[in-house]
Design an enzyme around this catalytic site. Sequence first.
Site, PDB file in Angstrom:
ATOM      1  N   ASP B  11      41.401  27.672  30.171  1.00  0.00           N
ATOM      2  CA  ASP B  11      40.724  27.404  31.441  1.00  0.00           C
ATOM      3  C   ASP B  11      41.259  28.379  32.472  1.00  0.00           C
ATOM      4  O   ASP B  11      42.333  28.965  32.297  1.00  0.00           O
ATOM      5  CB  ASP B  11      40.992  25.968  31.899  1.00  0.00           C
ATOM      6  CG  ASP B  11      40.280  25.637  33.203  1.00  0.00           C
ATOM      7  OD1 ASP B  11      39.179  26.170  33.442  1.00  0.00           O
ATOM      8  OD2 ASP B  11      40.819  24.856  34.005  1.00  0.00           O
ATOM      9  N   SER B  12      40.535  28.535  33.556  1.00  0.00           N
ATOM     10  CA  SER B  12      41.014  29.380  34.646  1.00  0.00           C
ATOM     11  C   SER B  12      42.257  28.769  35.288  1.00  0.00           C
ATOM     12  O   SER B  12      43.017  29.474  35.941  1.00  0.00           O
ATOM     13  CB  SER B  12      39.927  29.554  35.698  1.00  0.00           C
ATOM     14  OG  SER B  12      39.547  28.297  36.208  1.00  0.00           O
ATOM     15  N   CYS B  74      36.371  25.662  30.596  1.00  0.00           N
ATOM     16  CA  CYS B  74      36.088  26.145  31.946  1.00  0.00           C
ATOM     17  C   CYS B  74      34.586  26.377  31.993  1.00  0.00           C
ATOM     18  O   CYS B  74      34.054  27.159  31.201  1.00  0.00           O
ATOM     19  CB  CYS B  74      36.843  27.455  32.173  1.00  0.00           C
ATOM     20  SG  CYS B  74      36.348  28.377  33.639  1.00  0.00           S
ATOM     21  N   GLU B 152      42.323  19.650  43.936  1.00  0.00           N
ATOM     22  CA  GLU B 152      43.669  20.231  43.869  1.00  0.00           C
ATOM     23  C   GLU B 152      44.558  19.730  45.009  1.00  0.00           C
ATOM     24  O   GLU B 152      45.784  19.779  44.909  1.00  0.00           O
ATOM     25  CB  GLU B 152      43.574  21.756  43.837  1.00  0.00           C
ATOM     26  CG  GLU B 152      42.760  22.200  42.627  1.00  0.00           C
ATOM     27  CD  GLU B 152      43.065  23.588  42.139  1.00  0.00           C
ATOM     28  OE1 GLU B 152      43.597  24.389  42.922  1.00  0.00           O
ATOM     29  OE2 GLU B 152      42.770  23.861  40.963  1.00  0.00           O
ATOM     30  N   CYS B 184      31.935  20.952  36.051  1.00  0.00           N
ATOM     31  CA  CYS B 184      33.199  21.632  36.344  1.00  0.00           C
ATOM     32  C   CYS B 184      34.274  20.670  35.893  1.00  0.00           C
ATOM     33  O   CYS B 184      34.207  19.470  36.193  1.00  0.00           O
ATOM     34  CB  CYS B 184      33.324  21.922  37.841  1.00  0.00           C
ATOM     35  SG  CYS B 184      34.963  22.520  38.324  1.00  0.00           S
ATOM     36  N   HIS B 186      37.132  20.084  36.857  1.00  0.00           N
ATOM     37  CA  HIS B 186      37.867  19.369  37.907  1.00  0.00           C
ATOM     38  C   HIS B 186      37.141  18.083  38.328  1.00  0.00           C
ATOM     39  O   HIS B 186      37.769  17.163  38.855  1.00  0.00           O
ATOM     40  CB  HIS B 186      37.980  20.217  39.175  1.00  0.00           C
ATOM     41  CG  HIS B 186      39.080  21.227  39.168  1.00  0.00           C
ATOM     42  ND1 HIS B 186      38.976  22.416  38.499  1.00  0.00           N
ATOM     43  CD2 HIS B 186      40.296  21.237  39.771  1.00  0.00           C
ATOM     44  CE1 HIS B 186      40.091  23.114  38.697  1.00  0.00           C
ATOM     45  NE2 HIS B 186      40.905  22.416  39.454  1.00  0.00           N
TER      46      HIS B 186
END
Lengths: 264, 264
Positions: B11-12, B74, B152, B184, B186
């Site tokens: 993943d990034s 990702c 985040e 996504c 996240h």
Amino acid sequence: MNDPRPLGIFDSGIGGLTVLAELRRRFPGEHFIYLGDTARLPYGTKSPETVARYALAAGRFLLARQIKLLVVACNTASALALGALRAALPVPVVGVVEPGARAAAAATRGRVGVIGTESTIASSAYVRAVEAHCQGVRVLTRACPLFVPLAEEGWFDHPVTRQVADIYLTDLAAAGIDTLILGCTHYPLLRHAIAAAVGPDVTLIDSAAAVAEEVDGELSRGRLGGDGRGRLELLVTDAASRFARIASFILGDPLPAPLALVDL
Amino acid sequence: MNDPRPLGIFDSGIGGLTVLAELRRRFPGEHFIYLGDTARLPYGTKSPETVARYALAAGRFLLARQIKLLVVACNTASALALGALRAALPVPVVGVVEPGARAAAAATRGRVGVIGTESTIASSAYVRAVEAHCQGVRVLTRACPLFVPLAEEGWFDHPVTRQVADIYLTDLAAAGIDTLILGCTHYPLLRHAIAAAVGPDVTLIDSAAAVAEEVDGELSRGRLGGDGRGRLELLVTDAASRFARIASFILGDPLPAPLALVDL
């Protein structure tokens, strides 16, 4: 003074354009090369070692373009990599931390707030710089990680931005700061929301003007003033359309120069 | 089936840990190597060329670690670089877009919403994938650039996150979507705020479970199942403390493996 070499301005991305805009207003006869390292932004959440490595690559790239002076228009890189850049490059290197701290020290009545990215705040670079200029000053800090994405979303004075500013800045306001350093070049875009959160009695320090002063000093000292033919190059390491949109907010639409893609 | 080679997950940055968590639950006897390209995150605001270049570097790095299968956890890299990865790597490559689209096609009554980063949405990869599985479906999309920074920040179900979700999702809700792809990795962290914005009648598709299905199929097909000795390596390209903090939200505190710094 007639040195036609360009001034290099480097940022991790877009925020440094607020410094570029101020420098162009102040020195319309200079040739500016702006380099935004958009392929690797943001720097503000990365480690000191990584930021220093990226900043040196950018500095060396601009040196190969024959710059006469480098402005590090990125608070994170100024806080973490200025020493490494000065050691590696044979031209004057101007950061944003020192001029901003000096302006705050001149303005404060004793209590300075500093806001910035997580990395800038963790570095304590502003705290040390303000304290060095101002005996007995109290410096309070707060990282504001959502301010950059909010600015990049174009929500400069949006209700959400005002609410986030209230959350981030409530402790600084309650502690009675009289001066607040906008320790990230994106933050001047959120000036109204930030001012509303801290109240009208707090002086906001945007380092762009202070940086222009320091550049002026370096140009005079080194007899480096330009040839009067103002030029601009805008270089980015990644050509996402996002950059062009946000750059237009800051520099005007259409952009004063095309965006050119480069590889570090 | 007794192939002790590891599964690579890339993943990034941090979001792919939600996929890793699901895969570890599902395949406790496998050896996982997770690689987060934290030095260059986020990918979601970068151009297709840059994302493909970064993804290939990560894939080749993991291949040198003898992986038997690569999960691209990702969405941006899955949307923009899956073809390049499959062409370059001699092991099965599983992305997150195709499994998520298939799960949405199975769930929908005709109107699917997709949310993701700017680059994922601009790629139209989900729209094509859902349409390929479901004749006559209507697919509506919305980029949600603030969701990753909000996740985040740890503001999973914060009032600000709820307000941003309302702003981003109001058009999709008004258009009567019945299924929403969290495009996504996240976004599952913001599940409650997203669900509140679209209402209880919308099915949320988190691709982690669908990815686990596809990995299961690949392991069976290729007789690649592990040796029953579950192991985990967590590799990052930048060791900012931020990553450790957010990883603990997802994988538990203390982390089940130390974070090791690597250079691509």
